[in-house]
Enzyme design. Structure first.
Site, PDB file in Angstrom:
ATOM      1  CG  PHE A  65      -1.872  -1.161   1.240  1.00  0.00           C
ATOM      2  CD1 PHE A  65      -3.094  -1.092   0.576  1.00  0.00           C
ATOM      3  CD2 PHE A  65      -1.548  -2.331   1.904  1.00  0.00           C
ATOM      4  CE1 PHE A  65      -3.972  -2.165   0.587  1.00  0.00           C
ATOM      5  CE2 PHE A  65      -2.418  -3.406   1.909  1.00  0.00           C
ATOM      6  CZ  PHE A  65      -3.634  -3.322   1.249  1.00  0.00           C
ATOM      7  CB  VAL A 103       1.070   0.763   5.018  1.00  0.00           C
ATOM      8  CG1 VAL A 103       0.641   2.134   4.548  1.00  0.00           C
ATOM      9  CG2 VAL A 103      -0.124  -0.169   5.159  1.00  0.00           C
ATOM     10  CB  CYS A 104       4.839   3.479   1.788  1.00  0.00           C
ATOM     11  SG  CYS A 104       6.135   4.736   1.771  1.00  0.00           S
ATOM     12  CB  VAL A 105       6.869   4.096   7.266  1.00  0.00           C
ATOM     13  CG1 VAL A 105       8.203   4.436   6.629  1.00  0.00           C
ATOM     14  CG2 VAL A 105       6.729   4.753   8.629  1.00  0.00           C
TER      15      VAL A 105
END
Length: 154
Positions: A65, A103-105
């Site tokens: 994501f 999920v991309c931080v």
């Protein structure tokens, strides 16, 4: 050996592509799971150790994501009763197929989605990461892409 497909989901949960990504993942996992069950009983398995060992077993599908799709990982995201709750649907799918939900931080934090560690590190008031989702760096995406994967973006 077949490569594991990668769904790169960038669409906001309100966008039709976000719903299409979930439908695609469900259909793919159902089909791949059925194929895997048939093949796991065959005598000519290329690497039986990968099937029997849950540590080395690769997921049937990789999902990542990024961008506006990070909103899906917000446990405080409310959805009216007449609309599908994509967050819960991804959680159910992840539990059913032991599917990681990275999920991309950076994109998550910029959209107000944080876990406990990042909330502490960045002195935020709290965390709101939904169960089953994890905040990761882009290196995770790079690792998923390194073996010539089939990338599908929604």
């Amino acid at each position: 050996m077949t490569t594991t497909p990668l769904l790169l989901i960038t669409a906001d949960p309100s966008h039709p592509l976000a719903h299409l990504a979930l439908r695609y993942a469900r259909a793919y996992l159902k089909s791949a799971s059925a194929d895997h069950n048939i093949n796991s009983h065959a005598d000519d398995i290329v690497n039986k150790e990968d099937i029997d060992n849950p540590i080395t077993k690769r997921p049937l599908l990789n999902v990542f994501f990024y961008g506006d799709s990070a909103h899906l990982a917000n446990r405080l995201r409310w959805q009216s009763a007449d609309q599908m709750n994509l967050t819960k649907e991804w959680q159910v799918l992840a539990e059913q197929y032991q599917l990681p939900l990275p999920v991309c931080v950076s994109t998550a934090l910029s959209r107000g989605v944080s876990d406990t560690d990042n909330s502490t590190r960045h002195q935020l008031d709290g965390d709101n990461l939904a169960t089953g989702f994890t905040l990761v760096g882009l290196s995770e995406l790079a690792l998923m892409m390194q073996d010539g994967c089939r990338l599908i973006q929604f």
